[in-house]
Design a protein around this motif. Structure first.
Motif, mmCIF file in Angstrom:
data_model
loop_
_atom_site.group_PDB
_atom_site.id
_atom_site.type_symbol
_atom_site.label_atom_id
_atom_site.label_comp_id
_atom_site.label_asym_id
_atom_site.label_seq_id
_atom_site.Cartn_x
_atom_site.Cartn_y
_atom_site.Cartn_z
ATOM 1 N N LEU A 1 0.828 -1.199 0.000
ATOM 2 C CA LEU A 1 0.000 0.000 0.000
ATOM 3 C C LEU A 1 0.869 1.257 0.000
ATOM 4 N N LYS A 2 1.897 1.262 0.825
ATOM 5 C CA LYS A 2 2.765 2.435 0.891
ATOM 6 C C LYS A 2 3.516 2.640 -0.423
ATOM 7 N N ALA A 3 3.912 1.560 -1.056
ATOM 8 C CA ALA A 3 4.603 1.680 -2.351
ATOM 9 C C ALA A 3 3.675 2.287 -3.398
ATOM 10 N N ALA A 4 2.417 1.856 -3.405
ATOM 11 C CA ALA A 4 1.456 2.417 -4.350
ATOM 12 C C ALA A 4 1.205 3.894 -4.054
ATOM 13 N N ALA A 5 1.138 4.229 -2.773
ATOM 14 C CA ALA A 5 0.915 5.624 -2.396
ATOM 15 C C ALA A 5 2.100 6.500 -2.794
ATOM 16 N N ARG A 6 3.306 5.972 -2.661
ATOM 17 C CA ARG A 6 4.488 6.753 -3.078
ATOM 18 C C ARG A 6 4.428 7.058 -4.570
ATOM 19 N N LYS A 7 3.966 6.113 -5.366
ATOM 20 C CA LYS A 7 3.827 6.365 -6.811
ATOM 21 C C LYS A 7 2.796 7.458 -7.068
ATOM 22 N N ARG A 8 1.696 7.412 -6.333
ATOM 23 C CA ARG A 8 0.659 8.430 -6.484
ATOM 24 C C ARG A 8 1.192 9.805 -6.088
ATOM 25 N N VAL A 9 1.916 9.869 -4.973
ATOM 26 C CA VAL A 9 2.492 11.137 -4.530
ATOM 27 C C VAL A 9 3.468 11.664 -5.570
ATOM 28 N N ARG A 10 4.303 10.786 -6.078
ATOM 29 C CA ARG A 10 5.260 11.185 -7.112
ATOM 30 C C ARG A 10 4.533 11.783 -8.317
ATOM 31 N N SER A 11 3.435 11.176 -8.746
ATOM 32 C CA SER A 11 2.712 11.682 -9.912
ATOM 33 C C SER A 11 2.148 13.077 -9.655
ATOM 34 N N LEU A 12 1.760 13.357 -8.422
ATOM 35 C CA LEU A 12 1.252 14.683 -8.086
ATOM 36 C C LEU A 12 2.381 15.706 -8.032
ATOM 37 N N PHE A 13 3.525 15.302 -7.536
ATOM 38 C CA PHE A 13 4.675 16.209 -7.569
ATOM 39 C C PHE A 13 5.092 16.504 -9.013
ATOM 40 N N GLU A 14 4.872 15.557 -9.911
ATOM 41 C CA GLU A 14 5.162 15.824 -11.321
ATOM 42 C C GLU A 14 4.253 16.924 -11.861
ATOM 43 N N VAL A 15 3.004 16.955 -11.405
ATOM 44 C CA VAL A 15 2.087 18.036 -11.788
ATOM 45 C C VAL A 15 2.636 19.375 -11.294
ATOM 46 N N ALA A 16 3.064 19.404 -10.034
ATOM 47 C CA ALA A 16 3.629 20.640 -9.483
ATOM 48 C C ALA A 16 4.892 21.052 -10.232
ATOM 49 N N ASP A 17 5.710 20.072 -10.591
ATOM 50 C CA ASP A 17 6.952 20.365 -11.312
ATOM 51 C C ASP A 17 6.650 21.012 -12.659
ATOM 52 N N ARG A 18 5.663 20.488 -13.373
ATOM 53 C CA ARG A 18 5.294 21.080 -14.658
ATOM 54 C C ARG A 18 4.750 22.496 -14.473
ATOM 55 N N GLN A 19 3.980 22.701 -13.431
ATOM 56 C CA GLN A 19 3.440 24.028 -13.170
ATOM 57 C C GLN A 19 4.544 25.036 -12.863
ATOM 58 N N LEU A 20 5.607 24.585 -12.221
ATOM 59 C CA LEU A 20 6.700 25.470 -11.829
ATOM 60 C C LEU A 20 7.681 25.759 -12.959
ATOM 61 N N ALA A 21 7.508 25.112 -14.093
ATOM 62 C CA ALA A 21 8.389 25.387 -15.230
ATOM 63 C C ALA A 21 8.222 26.844 -15.655
ATOM 64 N N GLY A 22 9.302 27.603 -15.598
ATOM 65 C CA GLY A 22 9.258 29.005 -15.974
ATOM 66 C C GLY A 22 8.641 29.904 -14.920
ATOM 67 N N ARG A 23 8.367 29.346 -13.731
ATOM 68 C CA ARG A 23 7.778 30.134 -12.645
ATOM 69 C C ARG A 23 8.561 29.895 -11.360
ATOM 70 N N GLU A 24 8.586 30.893 -10.505
ATOM 71 C CA GLU A 24 9.185 30.704 -9.191
ATOM 72 C C GLU A 24 8.175 30.169 -8.185
ATOM 73 N N TRP A 25 6.887 30.435 -8.443
ATOM 74 C CA TRP A 25 5.834 30.114 -7.477
ATOM 75 C C TRP A 25 4.694 29.398 -8.178
ATOM 76 N N LEU A 26 3.949 28.585 -7.438
ATOM 77 C CA LEU A 26 2.907 27.761 -8.032
ATOM 78 C C LEU A 26 1.875 28.574 -8.806
ATOM 79 N N ALA A 27 1.400 29.661 -8.212
ATOM 80 C CA ALA A 27 0.343 30.455 -8.842
ATOM 81 C C ALA A 27 0.888 31.494 -9.814
ATOM 82 N N GLY A 28 2.206 31.539 -9.960
ATOM 83 C CA GLY A 28 2.839 32.567 -10.775
ATOM 84 C C GLY A 28 3.268 33.764 -9.959
ATOM 85 N N PHE A 29 2.855 33.812 -8.700
ATOM 86 C CA PHE A 29 3.256 34.832 -7.724
ATOM 87 C C PHE A 29 3.286 34.134 -6.364
ATOM 88 N N ARG A 30 4.031 34.678 -5.435
ATOM 89 C CA ARG A 30 4.138 34.048 -4.119
ATOM 90 C C ARG A 30 2.781 34.077 -3.418
#
Length: 203
Positions: A124-153
């Motif tokens: 279960l924990k291994a599956a959850a780590r994969k899910r968490v990783r996939s969500l961090f990938e979303v955040a990583d893509r959002q941060l491309a070219g930005r310093e902050w998630l929303a585009g501002f702090r």
């Protein structure tokens, strides 16, 4: 205002937000035993942090608290520049962390709450780590070219930062997420972040 926080919990994100306002506030750092005490349960019957007390107003729930802080100190810009669009962007990414990313850690922190058989906890924990990783990938893509998630702090950023610290603790692989790594480095170097971490004994 007085904030009740537990070191390294999601309440640390609120603590950083308060530091970013530049305004004075009281802080009480609590542990798991204190959170079970009658005096704390009188503030929050669920026994969870964060809790914010502002005069006779007691507020719980992370997302509600950071919104209240942003509205109380609009000069800090934690929900943007006051426009509906920036407020929505800040709220969008706060919701992503609060409703998607944070809950995805829960099977790692407490697998027994989901599956009774201990023999299945590692899977279960291994599956959850994969899910968490996939969500961090979303955040990583959002941060491309930005310093902050929303585009501002905004108030979404400290919450994301806290979850990256959780990832370190529970062995979530964040390798290759270069934009997220740059965000983490910026946050690590931030004076308000360091102020909060030191006050909670985490620096």
């Amino acid at each position: 205002m007085k904030l009740y926080t537990k070191p390294g919990a999601c309440s640390t994100a609120v603590h950083i937000d308060l530091c970013w306002t530049g305004q004075p506030f009281e802080l009480q750092v609590v542990d798991a035993d204190y959170m079970k005490s009658p005096q704390f349960r009188a503030l929050n019957p669920s026994g969870a942090v964060p809790v914010l007390v502002d005069g006779d107003f007691v507020l719980t729930q992370n997302a509600a608290i950071v919104g209240y802080v942003a509205d109380s100190f609009p000069q800090a810009g934690l929900a943007g520049d006051g426009s509906a669009r920036q407020r929505a962007e800040a709220a969008r990414w706060l919701a992503f962390v609060n409703s998607d990313l944070h809950p995805a850690f829960k099977p790692i922190f407490g697998p027994g709450n989901y599956i009774e058989d201990p023999a299945q906890h590692d899977a279960l924990k291994a599956a959850a780590r994969k899910r968490v990783r996939s969500l961090f990938e979303v955040a990583d893509r959002q941060l491309a070219g930005r310093e902050w998630l929303a585009g501002f702090r905004s108030y979404a950023d400290p919450y994301l930062y806290v979850t990256t610290r959780w990832a370190d603790r529970v062995g979530v692989d964040l390798s290759g997420l270069e934009h997220l790594a740059a965000f983490r480095a910026r946050m690590d170097a931030d004076a308000g972040v360091q102020q909060a971490l030191k006050a909670e004994g985490l620096a």
